[in-house]
Enzyme design. Structure first.
Site: not given
Length: 156
Positions: A44-45
């Protein structure tokens, strides 16, 4: 240190970043985005950072700088920046001072266990350093585009 709230200025901040020392006073006269993310090199990051990277020129064209912040070390940030070709600075906050100022440290459930970590959050400041908008519990898809729209409205 009290937390930052909408309508309030960012207090003077200094921190280490991948572009050298970060000093918030140097941002006077320019809008900027601070996005907090949990950890370098996680799915996600990585996607969120790539999205801000891909829109970076449009942020700059709208008069806005972008900064990513996590608790990762400067070395981790440097590796992440190189791997993802990130054109903006990543700020290292290992002592959680910035995280505390923005109230982004939360208890989260991960694989059935409670863990303390950064709640994905983004903060938009105008050219006077006033917090104008915040996003908490961010979902990555389309988030960077949504922030860019807010920047454009701020610039209009």
């Amino acid at each position: 240190m009290s937390s930052v709230a909408i309508g309030q200025p960012l207090p003077p901040l200094t921190a280490e970043s991948t572009h050298g020392p970060f000093d918030s006073s140097a941002l006077s006269g320019q809008a900027f985005v601070l996005y907090f993310y949990p950890k370098d090199n996680t799915p996600g990051c990585t996607t969120e950072s790539q999205d801000f990277r891909d829109l970076h020129e449009q942020f700059l064209a709208s008069g806005c700088k972008v900064f990513g912040i996590s608790r990762d070390s400067l070395k981790s940030h440097e590796n992440f920046t190189a791997k993802q070709s990130l054109p903006f600075a990543l700020i290292s906050d290992p002592d959680e001072a910035l995280c505390a100022l923005f109230g982004v440290m939360q208890l989260k459930n991960m694989y059935g266990k409670q863990v303390r970590g950064i709640e994905r959050s983004t903060f938009l400041f105008d050219a006077q350093g006033i917090l104008t908008q915040e996003w908490r519990k961010v979902r990555v898809p389309e988030h960077a585009s949504e922030v860019l729209q807010a920047v454009r409205q701020l610039a209009a």
